[in-house]
Scaffold this motif. Structure first.
Motif, PDB file in Angstrom:
ATOM      1  N   VAL A   1       0.889  -1.194  -0.049  1.00 43.46           N
ATOM      2  CA  VAL A   1       0.048  -0.103  -0.180  1.00 43.46           C
ATOM      3  C   VAL A   1       0.868   1.256   0.028  1.00 43.46           C
ATOM      4  CG1 VAL A   1      -1.748   1.117   1.184  1.00 43.46           C
ATOM      5  CG2 VAL A   1      -1.867  -1.365   1.386  1.00 43.46           C
ATOM      6  N   ASN A   2       1.956   1.149   0.615  1.00 38.15           N
ATOM      7  CA  ASN A   2       2.799   2.505   0.565  1.00 38.15           C
ATOM      8  C   ASN A   2       4.377   2.002   0.480  1.00 38.15           C
ATOM      9  OD1 ASN A   2       3.968   1.370   3.063  1.00 38.15           O
ATOM     10  ND2 ASN A   2       2.806   2.803   4.425  1.00 38.15           N
ATOM     11  N   ASP A   3       5.150   3.009   0.712  1.00 38.85           N
ATOM     12  CA  ASP A   3       6.461   2.787   0.170  1.00 38.85           C
ATOM     13  C   ASP A   3       7.399   2.140   1.532  1.00 38.85           C
ATOM     14  OD1 ASP A   3       6.680   4.953   1.848  1.00 38.85           O
ATOM     15  OD2 ASP A   3       8.154   6.114   0.341  1.00 38.85           O
ATOM     16  N   ALA A   4       6.371   1.728   2.549  1.00 37.50           N
ATOM     17  CA  ALA A   4       7.063   0.935   3.791  1.00 37.50           C
ATOM     18  C   ALA A   4       6.869  -0.313   3.543  1.00 37.50           C
ATOM     19  CB  ALA A   4       6.645   1.870   4.949  1.00 37.50           C
ATOM     20  N   VAL A   5       6.335  -0.896   4.768  1.00 37.85           N
ATOM     21  CA  VAL A   5       5.765  -2.420   4.851  1.00 37.85           C
ATOM     22  C   VAL A   5       4.413  -2.311   5.200  1.00 37.85           C
ATOM     23  CG1 VAL A   5       7.906  -3.127   5.016  1.00 37.85           C
ATOM     24  CG2 VAL A   5       6.727  -2.332   7.204  1.00 37.85           C
TER      25      VAL A   5
ATOM     26  N   GLY B   1       4.234  -4.055   9.425  1.00 34.60           N
ATOM     27  CA  GLY B   1       5.735  -4.499  10.118  1.00 34.60           C
ATOM     28  C   GLY B   1       5.674  -3.858  11.497  1.00 34.60           C
ATOM     29  N   SER B   2       6.772  -4.135  12.183  1.00 33.73           N
ATOM     30  CA  SER B   2       7.043  -3.761  13.161  1.00 33.73           C
ATOM     31  C   SER B   2       7.903  -2.383  13.049  1.00 33.73           C
ATOM     32  CB  SER B   2       8.351  -4.498  14.135  1.00 33.73           C
ATOM     33  OG  SER B   2       9.235  -4.579  13.507  1.00 33.73           O
ATOM     34  N   PRO B   3       7.985  -1.385  14.038  1.00 33.92           N
ATOM     35  CA  PRO B   3       8.531  -0.184  13.691  1.00 33.92           C
ATOM     36  C   PRO B   3      10.051  -0.295  13.328  1.00 33.92           C
ATOM     37  CG  PRO B   3       7.206   0.077  15.694  1.00 33.92           C
ATOM     38  CD  PRO B   3       7.384  -1.513  15.368  1.00 33.92           C
ATOM     39  N   GLU B   4      10.714  -1.449  13.978  1.00 37.14           N
ATOM     40  CA  GLU B   4      12.070  -1.616  13.471  1.00 37.14           C
ATOM     41  C   GLU B   4      12.258  -1.762  12.075  1.00 37.14           C
ATOM     42  OE1 GLU B   4      11.137  -2.528  17.412  1.00 37.14           O
ATOM     43  OE2 GLU B   4      10.370  -3.664  15.767  1.00 37.14           O
ATOM     44  N   ILE B   5      11.346  -2.328  11.335  1.00 37.48           N
ATOM     45  CA  ILE B   5      11.300  -2.610   9.851  1.00 37.48           C
ATOM     46  C   ILE B   5      10.749  -1.701   9.109  1.00 37.48           C
ATOM     47  CG2 ILE B   5      12.037  -4.874  10.152  1.00 37.48           C
ATOM     48  CD1 ILE B   5       9.228  -5.655   8.980  1.00 37.48           C
ATOM     49  N   GLY B   6      10.130  -0.359   9.774  1.00 34.54           N
ATOM     50  CA  GLY B   6       9.662   0.591   8.961  1.00 34.54           C
ATOM     51  C   GLY B   6       8.028   0.631   8.951  1.00 34.54           C
ATOM     52  N   GLY B   7       7.347  -0.374   9.944  1.00 34.06           N
ATOM     53  CA  GLY B   7       6.114  -0.306  10.394  1.00 34.06           C
ATOM     54  C   GLY B   7       5.441   0.924  10.915  1.00 34.06           C
ATOM     55  N   GLN B   8       4.169   1.091  10.479  1.00 28.34           N
ATOM     56  CA  GLN B   8       3.709   2.598  10.908  1.00 28.34           C
ATOM     57  C   GLN B   8       2.392   2.206  11.660  1.00 28.34           C
ATOM     58  OE1 GLN B   8       3.489   4.124   7.047  1.00 28.34           O
ATOM     59  NE2 GLN B   8       5.347   5.165   7.251  1.00 28.34           N
TER      60      GLN B   8
ATOM     61  N   ARG C   1       0.362  -7.326  12.679  1.00 26.69           N
ATOM     62  CA  ARG C   1       1.253  -7.776  12.219  1.00 26.69           C
ATOM     63  C   ARG C   1       1.038  -9.353  11.954  1.00 26.69           C
ATOM     64  NH1 ARG C   1       5.344  -5.428  16.775  1.00 26.69           N
ATOM     65  NH2 ARG C   1       5.080  -3.280  16.523  1.00 26.69           N
ATOM     66  N   PRO C   2       1.730  -9.892  10.916  1.00 21.72           N
ATOM     67  CA  PRO C   2       1.514 -11.296  10.831  1.00 21.72           C
ATOM     68  C   PRO C   2       1.304 -12.197  11.813  1.00 21.72           C
ATOM     69  CG  PRO C   2       3.294 -10.412   9.302  1.00 21.72           C
ATOM     70  CD  PRO C   2       3.072  -9.571  10.362  1.00 21.72           C
ATOM     71  N   MET C   3       2.076 -12.302  12.933  1.00 24.08           N
ATOM     72  CA  MET C   3       2.032 -13.289  14.057  1.00 24.08           C
ATOM     73  C   MET C   3       0.778 -13.132  14.608  1.00 24.08           C
ATOM     74  SD  MET C   3       4.249 -15.723  13.469  1.00 24.08           S
ATOM     75  CE  MET C   3       4.573 -16.477  14.971  1.00 24.08           C
ATOM     76  N   GLU C   4       0.143 -11.799  14.909  1.00 18.72           N
ATOM     77  CA  GLU C   4      -1.000 -11.454  15.339  1.00 18.72           C
ATOM     78  C   GLU C   4      -2.166 -12.087  14.509  1.00 18.72           C
ATOM     79  OE1 GLU C   4       0.108  -7.276  17.593  1.00 18.72           O
ATOM     80  OE2 GLU C   4      -0.585  -7.157  15.288  1.00 18.72           O
TER      81      GLU C   4
END
Length: 139
Positions: A8-12, A29-36, A41-44
């Motif tokens: 959807v965006n240029d992040a994750v 994703g998590s904030p550590e990999i650019g999540g906003q 999250r996938p595991m959730e």
């Protein structure tokens, strides 16, 4: 079975869809990999899949048993190992049933729903995940 996933965006931030519904599911994703914080999250989603798979069958079985289910919820907690990949090792589900429900019938329905009919449960258990559950009935 097939699903689609689009960025959807240029992040994750991604949007998932399936032919069975027009609803879009947002994943981030998590904030550590650019999540906003724009999606789960996938595991959730794995925990949500287990909860919903078990719950669909549990509610259906209680209805067939003619139990007076007025409300329903489930809380799921997963424990993950430290080493990579941080997979689930244990998952516990707490089902809360509200209504005029026979405890013995609820126990039997939960056992069938979780351990016999839920394919997500069986897939996780086959991968070594310990899954437990408890039922609380509120009159």
């Amino acid at each position: 079975m097939k699903v689609e996933l689009k960025r959807v965006n240029d992040a994750v931030h991604f949007e998932a869809s399936a032919p069975s519904s027009t609803v879009k599911v947002h994943i981030d994703g998590s904030p550590e990999i650019g999540g906003q914080g724009l999606g789960v999250r996938p595991m959730e989603m794995v925990l949500m899949a287990l909860a919903s798979c078990s719950s669909l069958d549990l509610v259906s079985i209680l209805k067939k048993q003619k139990q007076g289910l007025k409300d329903f919820s489930v809380s799921v907690v997963g424990e993950r190992r430290e080493q990579l990949p941080p997979i689930f090792t244990k998952i516990h589900m707490d089902f809360t049933l509200t209504g005029d429900i026979d405890p013995a019938k609820a126990d039997r329905a939960a056992d069938l729903a979780v351990k016999k009919y839920c394919s997500v449960h069986d897939m996780l258990v086959a991968g070594g995940v310990e899954i437990t559950y408890a039922i609380q009935i509120i009159k």
